[in-house]
Design a protein around this motif. Structure first.
Motif, PDB file in Angstrom:
ATOM      1  N   GLU A  46      57.928   8.374  -6.407  1.00  0.00           N
ATOM      2  CA  GLU A  46      58.499   9.513  -7.140  1.00  0.00           C
ATOM      3  C   GLU A  46      57.465  10.192  -8.041  1.00  0.00           C
ATOM      4  N   SER A  47      56.266  10.324  -7.514  1.00  0.00           N
ATOM      5  CA  SER A  47      55.201  10.952  -8.302  1.00  0.00           C
ATOM      6  C   SER A  47      55.556  12.371  -8.725  1.00  0.00           C
ATOM      7  N   ALA A  48      56.397  13.042  -7.932  1.00  0.00           N
ATOM      8  CA  ALA A  48      56.761  14.427  -8.254  1.00  0.00           C
ATOM      9  C   ALA A  48      57.555  14.534  -9.551  1.00  0.00           C
ATOM     10  N   THR A  49      58.179  13.436  -9.986  1.00  0.00           N
ATOM     11  CA  THR A  49      58.970  13.488 -11.218  1.00  0.00           C
ATOM     12  C   THR A  49      58.393  12.626 -12.333  1.00  0.00           C
ATOM     13  N   LEU A  50      57.176  12.137 -12.160  1.00  0.00           N
ATOM     14  CA  LEU A  50      56.468  11.458 -13.249  1.00  0.00           C
ATOM     15  C   LEU A  50      55.693  12.488 -14.054  1.00  0.00           C
ATOM     16  N   ASP A  51      55.781  12.417 -15.393  1.00  0.00           N
ATOM     17  CA  ASP A  51      54.886  13.284 -16.156  1.00  0.00           C
ATOM     18  C   ASP A  51      53.471  12.700 -16.099  1.00  0.00           C
ATOM     19  N   ASN A  52      52.499  13.436 -16.565  1.00  0.00           N
ATOM     20  CA  ASN A  52      51.107  13.010 -16.383  1.00  0.00           C
ATOM     21  C   ASN A  52      50.803  11.681 -17.065  1.00  0.00           C
ATOM     22  N   ASP A  53      51.343  11.489 -18.267  1.00  0.00           N
ATOM     23  CA  ASP A  53      51.111  10.215 -18.958  1.00  0.00           C
ATOM     24  C   ASP A  53      51.706   9.054 -18.174  1.00  0.00           C
ATOM     25  N   GLU A  54      52.920   9.240 -17.653  1.00  0.00           N
ATOM     26  CA  GLU A  54      53.546   8.192 -16.850  1.00  0.00           C
ATOM     27  C   GLU A  54      52.736   7.934 -15.580  1.00  0.00           C
ATOM     28  N   HIS A  55      52.319   8.998 -14.932  1.00  0.00           N
ATOM     29  CA  HIS A  55      51.540   8.885 -13.692  1.00  0.00           C
ATOM     30  C   HIS A  55      50.315   7.990 -13.908  1.00  0.00           C
ATOM     31  N   HIS A  56      49.581   8.275 -14.950  1.00  0.00           N
ATOM     32  CA  HIS A  56      48.366   7.505 -15.212  1.00  0.00           C
ATOM     33  C   HIS A  56      48.687   6.077 -15.659  1.00  0.00           C
ATOM     34  N   ARG A  57      49.794   5.910 -16.373  1.00  0.00           N
ATOM     35  CA  ARG A  57      50.186   4.574 -16.822  1.00  0.00           C
ATOM     36  C   ARG A  57      50.622   3.708 -15.640  1.00  0.00           C
ATOM     37  N   VAL A  58      51.350   4.276 -14.709  1.00  0.00           N
ATOM     38  CA  VAL A  58      51.786   3.525 -13.532  1.00  0.00           C
ATOM     39  C   VAL A  58      50.572   3.008 -12.755  1.00  0.00           C
ATOM     40  N   ILE A  59      49.570   3.855 -12.581  1.00  0.00           N
ATOM     41  CA  ILE A  59      48.350   3.425 -11.882  1.00  0.00           C
ATOM     42  C   ILE A  59      47.659   2.306 -12.651  1.00  0.00           C
ATOM     43  N   ALA A  60      47.556   2.457 -13.963  1.00  0.00           N
ATOM     44  CA  ALA A  60      46.875   1.458 -14.784  1.00  0.00           C
ATOM     45  C   ALA A  60      47.581   0.105 -14.719  1.00  0.00           C
ATOM     46  N   VAL A  61      48.909   0.122 -14.787  1.00  0.00           N
ATOM     47  CA  VAL A  61      49.662  -1.133 -14.719  1.00  0.00           C
ATOM     48  C   VAL A  61      49.478  -1.791 -13.356  1.00  0.00           C
ATOM     49  N   CYS A  62      49.502  -0.979 -12.306  1.00  0.00           N
ATOM     50  CA  CYS A  62      49.317  -1.529 -10.955  1.00  0.00           C
ATOM     51  C   CYS A  62      47.943  -2.193 -10.819  1.00  0.00           C
ATOM     52  N   ALA A  63      46.912  -1.500 -11.264  1.00  0.00           N
ATOM     53  CA  ALA A  63      45.558  -2.052 -11.155  1.00  0.00           C
ATOM     54  C   ALA A  63      45.408  -3.309 -12.009  1.00  0.00           C
ATOM     55  N   GLU A  64      45.968  -3.282 -13.198  1.00  0.00           N
ATOM     56  CA  GLU A  64      45.867  -4.442 -14.086  1.00  0.00           C
ATOM     57  C   GLU A  64      46.584  -5.647 -13.498  1.00  0.00           C
ATOM     58  N   GLN A  65      47.799  -5.417 -12.959  1.00  0.00           N
ATOM     59  CA  GLN A  65      48.574  -6.537 -12.429  1.00  0.00           C
ATOM     60  C   GLN A  65      47.993  -7.050 -11.119  1.00  0.00           C
ATOM     61  N   ALA A  66      47.482  -6.153 -10.289  1.00  0.00           N
ATOM     62  CA  ALA A  66      46.860  -6.590  -9.031  1.00  0.00           C
ATOM     63  C   ALA A  66      45.619  -7.427  -9.311  1.00  0.00           C
ATOM     64  N   ALA A  67      44.894  -7.060 -10.356  1.00  0.00           N
ATOM     65  CA  ALA A  67      43.761  -7.858 -10.840  1.00  0.00           C
ATOM     66  C   ALA A  67      42.766  -8.218  -9.732  1.00  0.00           C
ATOM     67  N   GLY A  68      42.511  -7.265  -8.853  1.00  0.00           N
ATOM     68  CA  GLY A  68      41.516  -7.482  -7.818  1.00  0.00           C
ATOM     69  C   GLY A  68      41.986  -8.278  -6.623  1.00  0.00           C
ATOM     70  N   ARG A  69      43.244  -8.705  -6.611  1.00  0.00           N
ATOM     71  CA  ARG A  69      43.732  -9.504  -5.483  1.00  0.00           C
ATOM     72  C   ARG A  69      43.839  -8.684  -4.204  1.00  0.00           C
ATOM     73  N   VAL A  70      44.226  -7.418  -4.345  1.00  0.00           N
ATOM     74  CA  VAL A  70      44.262  -6.470  -3.222  1.00  0.00           C
ATOM     75  C   VAL A  70      43.802  -5.120  -3.761  1.00  0.00           C
ATOM     76  N   PRO A  71      43.316  -4.229  -2.889  1.00  0.00           N
ATOM     77  CA  PRO A  71      42.919  -2.901  -3.361  1.00  0.00           C
ATOM     78  C   PRO A  71      44.116  -2.073  -3.824  1.00  0.00           C
ATOM     79  N   VAL A  72      43.859  -1.211  -4.783  1.00  0.00           N
ATOM     80  CA  VAL A  72      44.856  -0.266  -5.292  1.00  0.00           C
ATOM     81  C   VAL A  72      44.401   1.142  -4.921  1.00  0.00           C
ATOM     82  N   ILE A  73      45.235   1.831  -4.142  1.00  0.00           N
ATOM     83  CA  ILE A  73      44.942   3.194  -3.680  1.00  0.00           C
ATOM     84  C   ILE A  73      45.852   4.128  -4.458  1.00  0.00           C
ATOM     85  N   ALA A  74      45.317   4.796  -5.449  1.00  0.00           N
ATOM     86  CA  ALA A  74      46.129   5.555  -6.396  1.00  0.00           C
ATOM     87  C   ALA A  74      46.453   6.948  -5.879  1.00  0.00           C
ATOM     88  N   GLY A  75      47.721   7.299  -5.892  1.00  0.00           N
ATOM     89  CA  GLY A  75      48.117   8.667  -5.603  1.00  0.00           C
ATOM     90  C   GLY A  75      47.549   9.599  -6.659  1.00  0.00           C
TER      91      GLY A  75
END
Length: 293
Positions: A46-75
């Motif tokens: 639902e990237s179309a309804t995320l504001d910019n701060d949310e968009h960037h936060r969602v990516i950051a949380v994903c990368a932090e939680q994945a912690a290098g276990r798998v690649p993160v491909i950010a929209g």
């Protein structure tokens, strides 16, 4: 660079806000069940309804939680080139490994405009780029000649394509013109047919709900065990269809809410919750596939 089952992650909301705790649990479950990479802030997110701060936060949380276990491909795409570049830079700061850049929507650029848009971003973004062609949503269609030209201009930078055009002939054209380009399906029901032609995985909606089955299917297809792959594909096929029994990602979120009490089915307008008919389609498909938490 990328292969196998790659969920375009649904973004959990609760009380109209991003549910970070649920997202972290969801990411761990995805990785534990064999997902080979993760896509935050894609269409299903639902990237179309995320504001910019949310968009960037969602990516950051994903990368932090994945912690290098798998690649993160950010929209990181946009129909405004400068906004897309901003998302690209923020995704890198957030710890993403690559960028998913959708064709500019609404503007309807020409093929020359697409070449200019993606070239501008490739010259300025530092992370590898996955092109995303989904003309059913964007109207704009990145034609094979344009994909091939971009791959030739930016080897090692434009590294992959997620194709949801539904035209499997393109897999052959693009493989012949750009053999180093990693080709991923963006359409779950067509994945099995794409493997012999040269696709190597899928950015998937269904993998949100059935990551283990999807990972097993991709492993079988990649190894050439098409008898097993066909069996698993038929087990998953009703679920592939049910994920679009109503406007996506409402069916996927409904399914996830059935699996986990911590994942709410909440969506944001203009998407609305599943209809009763869509819920029944999801229920039946989950039962058929034997999907459990």
């Amino acid at each position: 660079m990328f292969s196998g089952s790659i969920p375009a992650l649904a973004t959990p909301f609760r009380d109209e806000t991003f549910d970070e705790a649920a997202y972290r649990r969801f990411i761990d479950w995805q990785i534990d069940n064999g997902s080979s990479a993760l896509v935050p802030c894609g269409t299903t997110g639902e990237s179309a309804t995320l504001d910019n701060d949310e968009h960037h936060r969602v990516i950051a949380v994903c990368a932090e939680q994945a912690a290098g276990r798998v690649p993160v491909i950010a929209g990181a795409g946009s129909n405004d080139t400068q906004t897309a570049l901003w998302h690209c830079k923020e995704a890198q700061v957030a710890g993403a490994n690559a960028l998913l850049l959708v064709a500019p929507y609404y503007n309807r650029p020409s093929q020359e405009g697409l070449l200019a848009h993606f070239s501008y971003l490739a010259e300025r973004a530092e992370l590898p780029i996955v092109l995303y062609n989904v003309p059913g949503r964007t109207v704009t269609d990145i034609l094979p000649a344009t994909v091939i030209e971009l791959a030739r201009r930016f080897p090692g930078k434009i590294v992959a394509l997620k194709d949801a055009s539904g035209d499997l002939q393109r897999v052959v054209q693009q493989r012949m013109g750009a053999p180093e380009l990693c080709q991923l399906s963006g359409d779950d029901p067509l994945v099995l047919a794409g493997y012999p032609l040269g696709q190597v995985g899928c950015v998937s909606v269904t993998a949100n709900v059935a990551p283990k089955l999807c990972a097993e299917f991709h492993a079988a297809a990649a190894s050439g065990d098409f008898e097993t792959a066909r069996e698993l594909n038929e087990k998953l096929y009703p679920l592939h269809k049910a994920m679009f029994a109503d406007a996506s990602p409402a069916p996927a979120k409904y399914a996830l809410s059935k699996l986990f009490d911590w994942f709410a089915p909440d969506v944001r307008l203009p998407i609305v919750p599943c209809s009763d008919a869509a819920k029944k389609a999801v229920d039946d498909a989950m039962d058929f596939a034997g999907v459990v938490a």
